[in-house]
Design a protein around this motif. Structure first.
Motif, mmCIF file in Angstrom:
data_model
loop_
_atom_site.group_PDB
_atom_site.id
_atom_site.type_symbol
_atom_site.label_atom_id
_atom_site.label_comp_id
_atom_site.label_asym_id
_atom_site.label_seq_id
_atom_site.Cartn_x
_atom_site.Cartn_y
_atom_site.Cartn_z
ATOM 1 N N LYS A 1 -9.659 55.767 29.511
ATOM 2 C CA LYS A 1 -8.882 55.160 30.591
ATOM 3 C C LYS A 1 -9.725 54.168 31.385
ATOM 4 O O LYS A 1 -9.200 53.303 32.090
ATOM 5 C CB LYS A 1 -8.354 56.248 31.527
ATOM 6 N N ILE A 2 -11.050 54.303 31.271
ATOM 7 C CA ILE A 2 -11.974 53.450 32.011
ATOM 8 C C ILE A 2 -12.380 52.229 31.190
ATOM 9 O O ILE A 2 -12.324 51.095 31.667
ATOM 10 C CB ILE A 2 -13.230 54.252 32.419
ATOM 11 N N ILE A 3 -12.775 52.456 29.931
ATOM 12 C CA ILE A 3 -13.333 51.360 29.139
ATOM 13 C C ILE A 3 -12.331 50.755 28.158
ATOM 14 O O ILE A 3 -12.546 49.641 27.667
ATOM 15 C CB ILE A 3 -14.575 51.822 28.359
ATOM 16 N N GLY A 4 -11.230 51.443 27.865
ATOM 17 C CA GLY A 4 -10.272 50.990 26.863
ATOM 18 C C GLY A 4 -10.116 52.043 25.787
ATOM 19 O O GLY A 4 -11.084 52.706 25.401
ATOM 20 N N ASN A 5 -8.903 52.203 25.297
ATOM 21 C CA ASN A 5 -8.588 53.290 24.371
ATOM 22 C C ASN A 5 -8.976 52.926 22.943
ATOM 23 O O ASN A 5 -8.254 52.221 22.235
ATOM 24 C CB ASN A 5 -7.103 53.627 24.446
ATOM 25 N N LEU A 6 -10.123 53.423 22.509
ATOM 26 C CA LEU A 6 -10.633 53.116 21.169
ATOM 27 C C LEU A 6 -9.804 53.745 20.057
ATOM 28 O O LEU A 6 -9.988 53.411 18.893
ATOM 29 C CB LEU A 6 -12.086 53.598 21.045
ATOM 30 N N SER A 7 -8.900 54.652 20.406
ATOM 31 C CA SER A 7 -8.057 55.281 19.387
ATOM 32 C C SER A 7 -6.661 54.672 19.338
ATOM 33 O O SER A 7 -5.845 55.066 18.507
ATOM 34 C CB SER A 7 -7.949 56.792 19.645
ATOM 35 N N SER A 8 -6.389 53.707 20.190
ATOM 36 C CA SER A 8 -5.054 53.090 20.238
ATOM 37 C C SER A 8 -4.911 52.032 19.153
ATOM 38 O O SER A 8 -5.803 51.210 18.950
ATOM 39 C CB SER A 8 -4.824 52.443 21.616
ATOM 40 N N GLU A 9 -3.773 52.038 18.467
ATOM 41 C CA GLU A 9 -3.480 51.012 17.473
ATOM 42 C C GLU A 9 -2.819 49.791 18.112
ATOM 43 O O GLU A 9 -2.605 48.779 17.442
ATOM 44 C CB GLU A 9 -2.567 51.580 16.377
#
Length: 513
Positions: free
Chosen positions: A236-244
């Protein structure tokens, strides 16, 4: 790959044009030939067309096994990239025998809506088409002079029309591309520090949306066939690395790169509690040196790129030893990472005087800080500090004190920004700077008084360089602090010589060069 987000955002435009084509046809001669097909495929859905060709019997079997066959038999518009039987001989038995992995693999070949080769990559505009598949992955669809490709697989036959969409055939199975987070976890031995740090923020909880209601208990409460899912609070802080749905570039910090960065930064976060130094340094590294909105190697210049946290870093393309292409972006593996700590952590720390957080004053009734709007001059807000009573040298109602947050273990100048407010005469100010040292004892530095002109409009540096021994975060539980007390000199005869009102915009701890 460039303009991926743009391609995704204009997805609706693609669909609208596709529908128009389906209604009125296309002027392109080659595409007109497809619309003139008179065979039975135009009367059959995609599943039926595939079922009639023995070369695709394995794919059809897996469509039925995973349940996708039911969807492909409906009247909605689909696009399918179908691998032939020979292609499946190369697929691992571990995937074929795992229902979840098999469904994800087969879903990697089916999309909602119709995509013909006209809407694949356009060499003139260099816009790429990213197609969202049934497994929620995005796959690049390319068409150029050399032919068409889907992901990294060649399209053997293209633009086969059916009653409910378009069929393309391919001679390889397109493997499911991992996202950044999946790749990092699978290669944890290569990136141990990254995976260990980020995994500490994993949270597993009940997923009501995907759980199935199976009844009620004796208290009337719903009983679920429960599904639990894992989320990561740090994303939520750096960006969702698991989001497509998002695209990132991630710097793959090997142990050597991590150690180099840690050694360069940890002195700024010195703390008597070793874990505090470790945690603060790690947070800085992973916040500021690892993740960016997606950028490709050919887009890198001598100009810095901006991280998702707003910091900037120059990435030397010559230092990139590998560019790993993943489903939601890419990972750069570097042989070195050069940066200036002043651009990452060692920055000015500013306190706006009108801010009431972490500010105390000698007396609420005798001392006030007001924010006024100068409509005739600067047309900006300025802070007016006013000593409203008649203090004497025997009372303590002649000061205000502020606390600074996130102060590094480093050296700073103290700057004050003054603003003219039309006071009748100059003001005489004294200062004290105080902090808790590494030995847990308070240190008070008395700064010689200065006379501030009633016309002053600029920054004044007061006192000598301040060496802060211990990192001070913004936690209320942190015992350490760094405070500046601003004192109006009310001793005799200063009450007659100087005004007790002055304008001050901010106080700042400025890193020394």
């Amino acid at each position: 790959m460039k303009n991926k987000n743009k391609a995704m955002l204009t997805f609706g435009r693609f669909v609208a044009i596709l529908c128009l084509l389906a209604t009125i046809g296309c002027k392109d001669d080659a595409w007109d030939e497809h619309y003139e097909q008179a065979d039975s495929r135009l009367e059959s859905n995609i599943l039926s067309v595939l079922s009639e060709d023995a070369d695709y019997s394995t794919f059809v079997k897996y469509l039925k096994q995973t349940g996708y066959s039911n969807q492909l038999a409906t009247s909605q518009a689909y696009t399918v990239w179908a691998p032939n039987n020979a292609a499946f001989a190369q697929v691992s038995a571990d995937i074929i025998n795992n229902p979840d992995l098999l469904k994800e693999l087969i879903g990697n070949h089916i999309s909602l809506f119709s995509y013909n080769t006209l809407f694949a990559y356009n060499a003139e505009t260099k816009e790429e088409t990213l197609v969202k598949m049934f497994n929620d992955k995005y796959v690049e669809f390319v068409n150029n002079n050399e032919g068409s490709s889907f992901g990294d697989v060649n399209v053997v036959k293209a633009d086969i029309l059916t009653a409910n969409g378009i069929l393309h055939t391919i001679d390889e199975v397109l493997e499911v591309n991992q996202n950044i987070w999946g790749y990092l976890n699978e290669n944890a031995d290569k990136y141990p520090k990254i995976v260990d740090y980020l995994s500490a923020f994993n949270e597993t909880g009940f997923d009501e949306a995907n759980s199935v209601k199976i009844g009620t208990n004796t208290l009337g409460q719903t009983v679920y066939d429960s599904v639990f899912s894992t989320t990561n609070s740090y994303f939520k802080i750096i960006g969702n690395l698991s989001s497509e749905e998002q695209r990132f570039t991630f710097i793959g910090l090997t142990d050597d790169l991590y150690t180099s960065a840690f050694d360069q930064l940890d002195d700024y976060f010195y703390h008597p509690v070793a874990d505090s130094t470790q945690n603060a340094t790690d947070r800085t590294i992973f916040d500021n040196l690892t993740i960016f909105p997606q950028v490709e190697i050919d887009e890198l210049t001598s100009d810095p790129v901006t991280t998702t946290r707003g910091n900037q870093l120059v990435i030397d393309p010559n230092a990139i030893v590998e560019n790993i292409d993943l489903s939601n972006g890419n990972i750069f593996e570097l042989n070195e990472l050069n940066y200036d700590p002043k651009g990452i952590v060692y920055k000015p720390i500013r306190y706006e005087i009108e801010n009431t957080d972490k500010r105390t004053i000698g007396s609420i009734t005798d001392f006030s800080v007001q924010k006024k709007y100068d409509v005739f001059a600067s047309r900006q807000f300025t802070n007016v500090v006013r000593l409203s009573a008649n203090p004497t040298s025997n009372n303590s109602n002649n000061y205000f004190e502020i606390s600074f947050n996130n102060v590094l273990s480093a050296s700073y100048n103290i700057n004050l920004k003054f603003s003219p407010i039309g006071a009748a005469q100059d003001t005489k100010l004294k200062f004290e700077f105080s902090y808790i040292g590494a030995d847990f004892r308070p240190v008070v530095v008395e700064i010689p008084p200065i006379i501030v002109s009633n016309l002053e409009d600029g920054v004044i540096t007061i006192g000598d360089v301040i060496d802060i021994p211990v990192y001070i975060d913004n936690s209320e539980e942190n015992f350490f602090y760094a405070k500046l007390k601003v004192i109006v000199d009310v001793s005799e005869p200063e009450l007659l010589l100087y005004d007790r009102t002055f304008g001050i915009d901010y106080a700042e701890l400025a890193p020394i060069e």
